[in-house]
Design a protein around this motif. Structure first.
Motif, PDB file in Angstrom:
ATOM      1  N   TYR A 111      -4.401  -0.506  -4.524  1.00  9.44           N
ATOM      2  CA  TYR A 111      -3.850  -0.886  -3.221  1.00  9.44           C
ATOM      3  C   TYR A 111      -4.185   0.122  -2.133  1.00  9.44           C
ATOM      4  O   TYR A 111      -4.359  -0.251  -0.963  1.00  9.44           O
ATOM      5  CB  TYR A 111      -2.336  -1.122  -3.328  1.00  9.44           C
ATOM      6  N   ARG A 112      -4.316   1.382  -2.475  1.00  3.01           N
ATOM      7  CA  ARG A 112      -4.715   2.373  -1.476  1.00  3.01           C
ATOM      8  C   ARG A 112      -6.114   2.060  -0.955  1.00  3.01           C
ATOM      9  O   ARG A 112      -6.359   2.071   0.261  1.00  3.01           O
ATOM     10  CB  ARG A 112      -4.668   3.770  -2.095  1.00  3.01           C
ATOM     11  N   GLU A 113      -7.043   1.745  -1.864  1.00  6.45           N
ATOM     12  CA  GLU A 113      -8.416   1.418  -1.470  1.00  6.45           C
ATOM     13  C   GLU A 113      -8.472   0.109  -0.683  1.00  6.45           C
ATOM     14  O   GLU A 113      -9.220  -0.010   0.300  1.00  6.45           O
ATOM     15  CB  GLU A 113      -9.295   1.330  -2.716  1.00  6.45           C
ATOM     16  N   LEU A 114      -7.685  -0.882  -1.123  1.00  8.56           N
ATOM     17  CA  LEU A 114      -7.652  -2.160  -0.412  1.00  8.56           C
ATOM     18  C   LEU A 114      -7.126  -1.963   1.008  1.00  8.56           C
ATOM     19  O   LEU A 114      -7.664  -2.529   1.970  1.00  8.56           O
ATOM     20  CB  LEU A 114      -6.757  -3.148  -1.178  1.00  8.56           C
ATOM     21  N   GLY A 115      -6.080  -1.146   1.141  1.00 10.53           N
ATOM     22  CA  GLY A 115      -5.524  -0.884   2.467  1.00 10.53           C
ATOM     23  C   GLY A 115      -6.503  -0.153   3.371  1.00 10.53           C
ATOM     24  O   GLY A 115      -6.632  -0.483   4.563  1.00 10.53           O
ATOM     25  N   ALA A 116      -7.221   0.816   2.821  1.00 11.33           N
ATOM     26  CA  ALA A 116      -8.178   1.583   3.621  1.00 11.33           C
ATOM     27  C   ALA A 116      -9.320   0.693   4.109  1.00 11.33           C
ATOM     28  O   ALA A 116      -9.769   0.807   5.268  1.00 11.33           O
ATOM     29  CB  ALA A 116      -8.729   2.743   2.796  1.00 11.33           C
ATOM     30  N   LEU A 117      -9.802  -0.197   3.245  1.00 15.32           N
ATOM     31  CA  LEU A 117     -10.882  -1.098   3.636  1.00 15.32           C
ATOM     32  C   LEU A 117     -10.400  -2.078   4.706  1.00 15.32           C
ATOM     33  O   LEU A 117     -11.122  -2.387   5.667  1.00 15.32           O
ATOM     34  CB  LEU A 117     -11.399  -1.857   2.407  1.00 15.32           C
ATOM     35  N   THR A 118      -9.174  -2.555   4.575  1.00 14.92           N
ATOM     36  CA  THR A 118      -8.602  -3.460   5.575  1.00 14.92           C
ATOM     37  C   THR A 118      -8.466  -2.765   6.925  1.00 14.92           C
ATOM     38  O   THR A 118      -8.751  -3.356   7.970  1.00 14.92           O
ATOM     39  CB  THR A 118      -7.223  -3.965   5.103  1.00 14.92           C
ATOM     40  N   VAL A 128       0.846  -1.200   0.000  1.00 15.86           N
ATOM     41  CA  VAL A 128       0.000   0.000   0.000  1.00 15.86           C
ATOM     42  C   VAL A 128       0.878   1.245   0.000  1.00 15.86           C
ATOM     43  O   VAL A 128       0.613   2.212  -0.736  1.00 15.86           O
ATOM     44  CB  VAL A 128      -0.936  -0.003   1.226  1.00 15.86           C
ATOM     45  N   ALA A 129       1.943   1.223   0.793  1.00 11.47           N
ATOM     46  CA  ALA A 129       2.821   2.393   0.886  1.00 11.47           C
ATOM     47  C   ALA A 129       3.612   2.615  -0.397  1.00 11.47           C
ATOM     48  O   ALA A 129       3.810   3.762  -0.826  1.00 11.47           O
ATOM     49  CB  ALA A 129       3.775   2.226   2.066  1.00 11.47           C
ATOM     50  N   ASN A 130       4.054   1.518  -1.026  1.00 12.50           N
ATOM     51  CA  ASN A 130       4.950   1.638  -2.186  1.00 12.50           C
ATOM     52  C   ASN A 130       4.231   1.664  -3.528  1.00 12.50           C
ATOM     53  O   ASN A 130       4.776   2.167  -4.513  1.00 12.50           O
ATOM     54  CB  ASN A 130       5.951   0.485  -2.177  1.00 12.50           C
ATOM     55  N   HIS A 131       3.014   1.120  -3.583  1.00 15.63           N
ATOM     56  CA  HIS A 131       2.285   1.041  -4.863  1.00 15.63           C
ATOM     57  C   HIS A 131       0.808   1.387  -4.654  1.00 15.63           C
ATOM     58  O   HIS A 131      -0.079   0.601  -5.015  1.00 15.63           O
ATOM     59  CB  HIS A 131       2.411  -0.364  -5.452  1.00 15.63           C
ATOM     60  N   ILE A 145     -17.457  -2.288   9.211  1.00 13.16           N
ATOM     61  CA  ILE A 145     -16.516  -1.356   8.576  1.00 13.16           C
ATOM     62  C   ILE A 145     -17.000   0.095   8.613  1.00 13.16           C
ATOM     63  O   ILE A 145     -16.408   0.966   7.979  1.00 13.16           O
ATOM     64  CB  ILE A 145     -16.225  -1.777   7.113  1.00 13.16           C
ATOM     65  N   ASP A 146     -18.056   0.356   9.359  1.00 14.11           N
ATOM     66  CA  ASP A 146     -18.589   1.722   9.468  1.00 14.11           C
ATOM     67  C   ASP A 146     -17.792   2.487  10.528  1.00 14.11           C
ATOM     68  O   ASP A 146     -18.248   2.719  11.651  1.00 14.11           O
ATOM     69  CB  ASP A 146     -20.070   1.680   9.830  1.00 14.11           C
ATOM     70  N   ASN A 147     -16.552   2.828  10.176  1.00 14.39           N
ATOM     71  CA  ASN A 147     -15.670   3.536  11.109  1.00 14.39           C
ATOM     72  C   ASN A 147     -14.607   4.284  10.301  1.00 14.39           C
ATOM     73  O   ASN A 147     -14.579   4.203   9.075  1.00 14.39           O
ATOM     74  CB  ASN A 147     -15.035   2.562  12.104  1.00 14.39           C
ATOM     75  N   ASP A 148     -13.715   4.975  10.988  1.00  9.73           N
ATOM     76  CA  ASP A 148     -12.712   5.793  10.306  1.00  9.73           C
ATOM     77  C   ASP A 148     -11.417   5.052   9.984  1.00  9.73           C
ATOM     78  O   ASP A 148     -10.470   5.641   9.455  1.00  9.73           O
ATOM     79  CB  ASP A 148     -12.392   7.038  11.137  1.00  9.73           C
ATOM     80  N   GLY A 149     -11.351   3.757  10.319  1.00  9.38           N
ATOM     81  CA  GLY A 149     -10.168   2.966   9.969  1.00  9.38           C
ATOM     82  C   GLY A 149      -8.975   3.154  10.891  1.00  9.38           C
ATOM     83  O   GLY A 149      -7.884   2.659  10.609  1.00  9.38           O
TER      84      GLY A 149
END
Length: 566
Positions: free
Chosen positions: A51-58, A33-36, A189-193
């Motif tokens: 990967y940014r979206e995948l990381g945020a959802l995780t 997520v950080a590199n790509h 997943i209803d939160n700020d992550g």
């Protein structure tokens, strides 16, 4: 005697003693997520995530789980198909500090109940699919489960409303109660992550996943796979692909993921390895040869890891010649021995060698790999992965190893080998050699170049008139028959010989059936008299396990029931 004969067979630029540093499994995702961040990560049912979206959802999954009380020492079950839910929940549980427990939809109710209690699973994530939810609903109130977190296929698709309507029309979904036992994935997943990160002092001690073995007798055992085991397994595979020229390109690979991710092979190669490479994962809920052929061609996929039955289905598809499979550059067959003929035909169609590896649940599941480029040997599952040592234990005297070329029980040591069996110190001790190697139960031998050849499972070996007969040998011979698509050989009781081999066969599209006598004539110059097939059953389909391997256990059970009925 050369203790590491495989060194001479390593591909250019790949080192067996390469530095492999264990780490927390969740860092595999956070680093990508950080590199790509803008690299495509998931392609699923018309929806694409980077990967940014995948990381945020995780992150939101991790935060939601921590709000429920998940943290170090808390075990969370995943009862999920091959959807993005699995990806974000796997990494989400680990980021929250918990331990993942994988569950198979093919498990019987008593097995599910055993796993819940044995593994100490408190929370479980699943979907509202009719093939999944009812099995776990039956566990609510009768086991230690505190809460079911239930999602739906539509919420990860590109057209949620249409998917909801289509699945409801087919009766593929069920209603979920609103009570204290249930929570919607959307609520989770209803939160700020924002979650609290948990550090790991020793990756080889910290438990990441409890992966239950399929065991043919009794209830399954939980293999304790640590963060160090799994991250090392991924790095072992990456290392083998960074030779001269390199096979892997960071951020540029496109992976066809059709294996169910609750299986350790799929989890490691289709998810963890793909994320480590910042690859795009093209997920299919289930395997379909036509859909696989279509996506390989249209989306120019580069990786396809599967089991032998999948590659058999692809090459035997009557329309296979219409598709362009030349973008594939790395294909690997695992989970079961690869018939030589299947590998040769796949190469002829795609121009890519179908690499074969060997491993087990207990080895995360790396063990051996086929050198690409480099020396290859027909029928071999390859040479030991970086950092892995393999020896063959004497079948009669377990205090000695046999020399190169002689058959023995395959024993393995490496950073990928499990910590032990969960709450079963006796089973852990029984599976450990006098010098600390893991006893696999597989029979094989290693040649002078370090290539491993699997002969069979100890438990699959037949005793026919006092002779050891290995079904793998018979299956390889039968696969040479031009009409055979799939074959599985088991032993059936024989009053005179003790056991006799019975072959279960499916035919290629358009092929004509044949008799037992015709098959025996075909095999006459390929098998010894003591190995000859004595019974034959041609079927439309053969039973398979959750990951798509041919299930000999089901065939053995069917034969036992048939004999009782007779």
């Amino acid at each position: 005697m050369n203790n590491q004969p495989w060194l001479k067979s390593y591909p250019p630029g790949v080192r067996w003693d390469a530095q492999i540093t264990p780490r927390a499994v969740q860092r595999i995702l956070t680093d990508s997520v950080a590199n790509h961040p803008e690299q495509p990560a998931v392609d699923f049912m018309g929806r694409n995530m980077n990967y940014r979206e995948l990381g945020a959802l995780t992150d939101r999954v991790a935060a939601g789980l921590q709000q429920l009380g998940v943290g170090p020492g808390v075990h969370v079950g995943l009862f999920l198909p091959n959807t993005p839910h699995y990806l974000v929940c796997l990494f989400g549980v680990l980021q929250a500090g918990g331990t993942v427990v994988n569950y198979s939809p093919l498990d019987a109710a008593n097995v599910l109940k055993h796993k819940i209690e044995d593994s100490q699973t408190d929370f479980l994530l699943t979907l509202d699919m009719a093939a999944l939810y009812p099995q776990m609903a039956a566990m609510v109130g009768t086991t230690r489960l505190k809460k079911l977190i239930v999602g739906n296929l539509a919420e990860m698709s590109g057209a949620p409303e249409q998917v909801v309507a289509a699945m409801a029309a087919k009766g593929e979904t069920v209603a979920i109660p609103s009570d204290e036992w249930h929570m919607r994935f959307a609520e989770l997943i209803d939160n700020d992550g924002r979650y609290r990160a948990h550090g790991i002092d020793d990756p080889h001690e910290a438990l990441a996943i409890l992966q239950y073995t399929g065991g043919t007798t009794g209830l399954p055992k939980g293999a304790m796979l640590t963060h160090g085991n799994l991250s090392s397994a991924v790095e072992q595979v990456v290392t083998t692909g960074l030779g001269t020229p390199p096979m892997f390109e960071m951020g540029k690979e496109r992976v066809l993921a059709v294996l169910p991710p609750f299986h350790i092979y799929a989890l490691t190669v289709n998810l963890l390895l793909a994320v480590r490479l910042a690859a795009e994962i093209v997920q299919h809920v289930r395997f379909d040869a036509k859909a696989a052929l279509r996506d390989i061609t249209d989306k120019k996929l580069t990786f396809f890891c599967g089991v032998p039955t999948m590659f058999t289905a692809v090459i035997n598809d009557p329309d296979a010649a219409r598709y362009d499979l030349r973008t594939l550059k790395m294909c690997n067959s695992g989970g079961a021995p690869l018939p030589v003929e299947v590998g040769n035909r796949f190469n002829a169609i795609t121009g890519t060698w179908l690499a074969e590896g060997w491993g087990m649940t207990e080895t995360s599941p790396t063990g051996t790999f086929s050198p690409i480029p480099g020396k290859r040997k027909a029928g071999s599952c390859g040479i030991p992965h970086p950092g892995v040592t393999i020896k063959m234990l004497d079948l009669d005297d377990p205090t000695h190893y046999v020399p190169l070329g002689e058959k023995g029980e395959i024993c393995i040591q490496g950073p990928n080998v499990m910590k032990g069996y969960w709450n079963k110190p006796e089973a852990t001790a029984e599976s450990t050699t006098f010098d600390g190697f893991f006893r696999t139960g597989d029979i094989g031998y290693m040649d002078e170049d370090g290539f491993v050849f699997i002969v069979d499972r100890c438990k699959d070996m037949l005793l026919c008139s006092g002779y050891n007969v290995y079904p793998r040998v018979l299956e390889e011979a039968i696969y040479q028959h031009p009409a055979v698509s799939e074959v599985a050989v088991i032993g059936v009781p024989d009053q005179y010989r003790g056991q006799s081999p019975k072959a279960f066969i499916t035919l290629k599209h358009g092929a004509s059936p044949f008799t037992l006598e015709q098959l025996q004539t075909f095999l006459k110059d390929k098998l010894g008299k003591h190995e000859m097939v004595r019974d034959l059953e041609i079927r439309e389909a053969l039973p398979k396990t959750a990951v798509g391997k041919l299930s000999k256990k089901d065939l053995v059970d069917e034969e036992a029931r048939r004999r009782v009925a007779v």
